[in-house]
Design a protein around this motif. Structure first.
Motif, mmCIF file in Angstrom:
data_model
loop_
_atom_site.group_PDB
_atom_site.id
_atom_site.type_symbol
_atom_site.label_atom_id
_atom_site.label_comp_id
_atom_site.label_asym_id
_atom_site.label_seq_id
_atom_site.Cartn_x
_atom_site.Cartn_y
_atom_site.Cartn_z
ATOM 1 N N ARG A 136 -72.099 -13.638 41.575
ATOM 2 C CA ARG A 136 -71.974 -13.385 43.009
ATOM 3 C C ARG A 136 -71.002 -12.243 43.279
ATOM 4 N N LEU A 137 -69.905 -12.207 42.521
ATOM 5 C CA LEU A 137 -68.930 -11.140 42.690
ATOM 6 C C LEU A 137 -69.544 -9.788 42.341
ATOM 7 N N VAL A 138 -70.243 -9.738 41.210
ATOM 8 C CA VAL A 138 -70.871 -8.486 40.784
ATOM 9 C C VAL A 138 -71.886 -8.023 41.816
ATOM 10 N N GLU A 139 -72.702 -8.934 42.317
ATOM 11 C CA GLU A 139 -73.728 -8.546 43.295
ATOM 12 C C GLU A 139 -73.096 -8.021 44.575
ATOM 13 N N THR A 140 -71.977 -8.604 44.988
ATOM 14 C CA THR A 140 -71.316 -8.168 46.209
ATOM 15 C C THR A 140 -70.970 -6.686 46.140
ATOM 16 N N TYR A 141 -70.425 -6.242 45.014
ATOM 17 C CA TYR A 141 -70.008 -4.846 44.889
ATOM 18 C C TYR A 141 -71.135 -3.935 44.454
ATOM 19 N N THR A 162 -54.755 -12.394 41.741
ATOM 20 C CA THR A 162 -55.034 -11.653 42.965
ATOM 21 C C THR A 162 -54.874 -12.552 44.180
ATOM 22 N N VAL A 163 -54.724 -11.932 45.331
ATOM 23 C CA VAL A 163 -54.573 -12.685 46.589
ATOM 24 C C VAL A 163 -55.935 -13.043 47.161
ATOM 25 N N TYR A 164 -56.927 -12.167 46.968
ATOM 26 C CA TYR A 164 -58.250 -12.372 47.553
ATOM 27 C C TYR A 164 -59.308 -12.473 46.459
ATOM 28 N N ASP A 165 -60.202 -13.457 46.585
ATOM 29 C CA ASP A 165 -61.215 -13.633 45.546
ATOM 30 C C ASP A 165 -62.264 -12.533 45.548
ATOM 31 N N GLN A 221 -61.599 -5.870 45.853
ATOM 32 C CA GLN A 221 -62.451 -4.858 45.208
ATOM 33 C C GLN A 221 -61.987 -4.549 43.788
ATOM 34 N N TYR A 222 -60.703 -4.746 43.526
ATOM 35 C CA TYR A 222 -60.184 -4.440 42.197
ATOM 36 C C TYR A 222 -60.599 -5.474 41.156
ATOM 37 N N VAL A 223 -60.976 -6.669 41.593
ATOM 38 C CA VAL A 223 -61.409 -7.700 40.655
ATOM 39 C C VAL A 223 -62.662 -7.235 39.906
ATOM 40 N N TYR A 224 -63.577 -6.623 40.627
ATOM 41 C CA TYR A 224 -64.807 -6.139 40.007
ATOM 42 C C TYR A 224 -64.488 -5.105 38.930
ATOM 43 N N ALA A 225 -63.590 -4.173 39.251
ATOM 44 C CA ALA A 225 -63.200 -3.152 38.278
ATOM 45 C C ALA A 225 -62.517 -3.790 37.079
#
Length: 234
Positions: A134-139, A84-87, A90-94
């Motif tokens: 941290r990623l999970v909490e963000t979304y 991905t381009v961005y850490d 939104q698609y990373v979480y999915a």
């Protein structure tokens, strides 16, 4: 020899990664695909050990391709790493929810990318569990709609729930072993069993389930951290 399937619609990125893999001892290219459909077909005919897949593809998305590859694969299932381009895409979480083993930014240095492929192939975490948390909490804070998850953890033993709880909080196997006063081998056994019971394919997916089941909550913890081991078998 670790086989790697490379999936990206940009020919220069795909060719560049393939060249790096071919030039690295212990790695080989299982195939190259420009679309999700091609990736699914290649993975079915020559199952790879690791898939490096662009998260955004024309037609069938990288996430849809990930789901189809994992659903069709016989054990041991390939480890899928999303590019991905961005850490905080939104698609990373999915993708993590769907079973991806992790993600890499497209500007990752070549040495780091190759090291990551080897780590993933050996069953190690691609990055620290706290990064996944941290990623999970963000979304989770944004109230994103979630895919259907196991609606109960009743199939887990009390100790497996303890371990899932700590995995969700971002602890490593070493830290969990210290917290529960058991061996690392015992922790790994519990992790493998709970993942099998919940039909999970990656540790990152276990972190997502820990949040979506309510076992761990954003900014807090509804349950006290597990204490010393109970009397009797672990």
């Amino acid at each position: 020899m670790t086989s790697v399937l490379i999936v990206d619609d940009q020919v220069l990125i795909r060719a560049g990664i393939a060249a790096l893999v071919r030039a690295t001892d212990g790695l080989e290219v299982a195939g190259e695909a420009a679309t999700g459909e091609e990736a699914v077909d290649l993975a079915a005919h020559r199952p790879p050990d690791v898939v490096l897949m662009d998260i955004r593809l024309p037609g069938m998305s990288g996430i849809a391709a990930l789901e189809r590859i994992l659903a069709a694969a016989a054990p041991p299932k390939p480890k899928v790493v999303m590019l991905t381009v961005y850490d905080l895409d939104q698609y990373v979480y999915a993708a993590l929810r769907a079973g991806a083993s992790g993600f890499l930014l497209k500007d990752t240095p070549p040495e780091r990318l190759l090291t990551a492929v080897k780590q993933i192939a050996e069953g190690e975490m691609l990055f620290a569990p706290t990064v996944t948390r941290r990623l999970v909490e963000t979304y989770a804070r944004q109230g994103e709609p979630v895919a259907e998850q196991p609606d109960t953890l009743d199939g887990l033993t009390a100790r497996e729930r303890d371990v899932l709880h700590l995995v969700g909080r971002g602890l490593t196997n070493d830290q969990i072993a210290q917290r529960l006063v058991v061996s690392i081998a015992t922790v790994k056994t519990h992790v493998n069993r709970l993942m099998a019971k919940l039909a999970l394919t990656s540790r990152a997916q276990a972190v997502v389930v820990a949040y979506e089941s309510g076992l761990v909550t954003v900014g807090g913890d509804p349950r006290p951290a597990p204490g010393p081991p109970r009397l009797g078998p672990a």
